[in-house]
Design an enzyme around this catalytic site. Structure first.
Site, PDB file in Angstrom:
ATOM      1  N   ARG A  52      44.801  45.171  35.853  1.00  0.00           N
ATOM      2  CA  ARG A  52      46.131  44.951  35.272  1.00  0.00           C
ATOM      3  C   ARG A  52      46.714  46.292  34.838  1.00  0.00           C
ATOM      4  O   ARG A  52      46.055  47.313  34.903  1.00  0.00           O
ATOM      5  CB  ARG A  52      46.042  43.970  34.101  1.00  0.00           C
ATOM      6  N   GLY A  53      47.995  46.224  34.347  1.00  0.00           N
ATOM      7  CA  GLY A  53      48.692  47.455  34.000  1.00  0.00           C
ATOM      8  C   GLY A  53      49.431  47.937  35.238  1.00  0.00           C
ATOM      9  O   GLY A  53      48.842  48.028  36.326  1.00  0.00           O
ATOM     10  N   ALA A  54      50.728  48.220  35.071  1.00  0.00           N
ATOM     11  CA  ALA A  54      51.576  48.455  36.244  1.00  0.00           C
ATOM     12  C   ALA A  54      51.029  49.496  37.234  1.00  0.00           C
ATOM     13  O   ALA A  54      50.918  49.205  38.437  1.00  0.00           O
ATOM     14  CB  ALA A  54      52.990  48.816  35.783  1.00  0.00           C
ATOM     15  N   ARG A  89      52.132  39.229  40.960  1.00  0.00           N
ATOM     16  CA  ARG A  89      52.761  39.412  39.648  1.00  0.00           C
ATOM     17  C   ARG A  89      54.179  39.942  39.875  1.00  0.00           C
ATOM     18  O   ARG A  89      54.361  40.935  40.571  1.00  0.00           O
ATOM     19  CB  ARG A  89      51.937  40.372  38.772  1.00  0.00           C
ATOM     20  N   GLN A 202      45.649  42.556  24.877  1.00  0.00           N
ATOM     21  CA  GLN A 202      45.338  43.817  25.559  1.00  0.00           C
ATOM     22  C   GLN A 202      45.186  44.976  24.576  1.00  0.00           C
ATOM     23  O   GLN A 202      44.460  45.925  24.846  1.00  0.00           O
ATOM     24  CB  GLN A 202      46.440  44.175  26.571  1.00  0.00           C
ATOM     25  N   ASP A 243      56.595  48.245  32.669  1.00  0.00           N
ATOM     26  CA  ASP A 243      56.356  47.690  34.009  1.00  0.00           C
ATOM     27  C   ASP A 243      57.529  47.897  34.937  1.00  0.00           C
ATOM     28  O   ASP A 243      57.396  47.750  36.160  1.00  0.00           O
ATOM     29  CB  ASP A 243      56.055  46.194  33.905  1.00  0.00           C
ATOM     30  N   ASN A 253      58.618  45.601  29.339  1.00  0.00           N
ATOM     31  CA  ASN A 253      57.218  45.847  28.964  1.00  0.00           C
ATOM     32  C   ASN A 253      56.664  44.578  28.333  1.00  0.00           C
ATOM     33  O   ASN A 253      57.385  43.581  28.176  1.00  0.00           O
ATOM     34  CB  ASN A 253      57.105  47.035  28.001  1.00  0.00           C
ATOM     35  N   LYS A 254      55.400  44.612  27.995  1.00  0.00           N
ATOM     36  CA  LYS A 254      54.703  43.443  27.458  1.00  0.00           C
ATOM     37  C   LYS A 254      55.512  42.766  26.361  1.00  0.00           C
ATOM     38  O   LYS A 254      56.113  43.438  25.519  1.00  0.00           O
ATOM     39  CB  LYS A 254      53.337  43.892  26.930  1.00  0.00           C
TER      40      LYS A 254
END
Ligand code: MRU
Length: 387
Positions: A52-54, A89, A202, A243, A253-254
């Site tokens: 995960r994570g862009a 995603r 996260q 992202d 973003n998150k």
């Protein structure tokens, strides 16, 4: 970055050409690595957030295309792999960027050359991510040094971050954390407020773990604590990842990032966003209305997973049976709330002019691209499909 004192990247090619990575769903309780053998494995690892994570999603998708080429280098097979990986995603644009880069590297090649070309381009994407993040850190370091210069000698610079825009979210260094690691390596005292980042935690699970591995002082806080800390002068700077950044500097973003940006604005706390250029989407302008926001399964909200006193990993339900649940993965912080964008080419204003001047080769005509759906129907589980 280091794991158990040993320098480690988050993704690598194994001797048999399969791909190795860290299973992030096991952290912080267990450091486990996994093998990705096929493009389908890569898609599954991204969708389930083992990876995960862009930026890391982009690198994993690139390697996924190399695995696809290894299985079957035909146009039809590559197109199938592209579509399957892209569907995993919807918010992180690094995914599409990396897949397009891979297609561009493979499309006009003879079949016999495709496997080698695919591994080569995927490796370049991974290596470039490391270089870019190191450069982001050098630019961000100046911001931290400036703040340190205004504080009492020895007083730590307090950085607030949200989610995990760290080493684990990239191939190395992280984006938001890169400046923190470089400051720490230089001997500057830094302390990080780590938002836990419900529902998947996260921050509490990943950022806290990796900061601990590097020996960086940090404190995990419940997500709703940042505003209070800012009111009391306990946050010198907020640095988050992203992202997707639009042509006018809006930032996805998150979920929860927007609230931190609002609190930062109200308290005159500088709010910076760290990003590699593949995260910029020049084809999208209005982030709030144009960036597709991922909605994930209700189980991520209704349950929490942790380690019991006797070492078992258990999930427990924290929401009553029968309650409705919403699980939006991301939100958009409008550019007006962003103090600056920390990129590999320097710290930029969150404006169309500054982004276009710094990355002229990336500018595209928004009208040339088909519009993505802004708000897909709520989803309750896998497989995730893109509208
Ligand atoms: O859902 P995730 O864990 O993939 O979300 C990650 C983030 O929101 C990060 O801040 C973002 O990808 C930037 S990572 C350098």
């Amino acid at each position: 970055m280091k794991v158990g004192g040993k320098h480690t990247r988050t993704i690598w090619v194994e001797a048999d050409q399969s791909i190795g990575t860290i299973d992030q769903t096991q952290l912080p309780h267990r450091y486990a690595t996994i093998r990705i053998e096929t493009a389908e494995d890569a898609a599954r690892a991204i969708a389930t957030m083992q990876v995960r994570g862009a930026p890391l999603i982009g690198a994993a998708a690139a390697y996924g295309m190399a695995l696809a080429a290894r299985q079957d280098p035909s146009d039809a097979a590559l197109e199938r792999a592209y579509a399957a990986l892209l569907a995993t995603r919807p918010t992180a644009i690094n995914l599409k960027w990396a897949l397009d880069e891979m297609m561009a590297a493979l499309r006009n090649r003879a079949r016999a050359e495709r496997v080698a070309a695919a591994y080569q381009r995927a490796e370049q994407i991974a290596d470039e991510d490391v270089e870019i993040n190191a450069a982001i850190g050098r630019h961000g370091l100046k911001l931290i040094e400036e703040i340190a210069g205004k504080k009492k000698p020895g007083a730590p610079v307090n950085v607030l971050t949200h989610c995990n825009a760290g080493w684990l979210a990239t191939v190395d260094w992280g984006t938001a954390t890169s400046a923190i690691y470089q400051a720490h390596d230089k001997g500057l005292p830094v302390h990080v407020w780590v938002d836990e980042t419900r529902p998947r935690n996260q921050g509490a699970s990943l950022t806290a773990w990796e900061l601990g591995q590097q020996g960086v002082a940090h404190t995990v806080i419940p997500d709703n604590t940042g505003g209070h800390l800012m009111q009391h002068g306990e946050v010198d700077i907020a640095i988050v990842g992203t992202d997707r950044v639009t042509a006018q500097g809006d930032v996805a973003n998150k979920i929860g990032t927007y609230l931190k940006a609002l609190a930062a604005k109200d308290n005159n706390v500088p709010f910076y966003v760290a990003l590699p250029s593949p995260t910029i989407d020049f084809a999208v302008v209005d982030g709030v209305n144009e960036i597709p926001i991922e909605e994930r399964g209700a189980d991520e909200v209704t349950t929490m997973t942790g380690r019991t006193a006797d070492g078992r990993i258990e999930s427990v339900r924290v929401v009553p049976e029968g309650s409705n649940v919403a699980n939006y993965g991301f939100d958009v912080t409008p550019a007006r709330l962003v103090t600056g964008l920390i990129t590999e080419r320097g710290v930029l204003a969150a404006t169309r002019a500054a982004l276009a001047a710094a990355f002229p080769e990336r500018v595209t005509d928004p009208s040339a691209r088909p519009r993505e759906s802004g708000n897909p129907e709520p989803r309750t589980g896998f497989p995730l499909t893109r509208e």
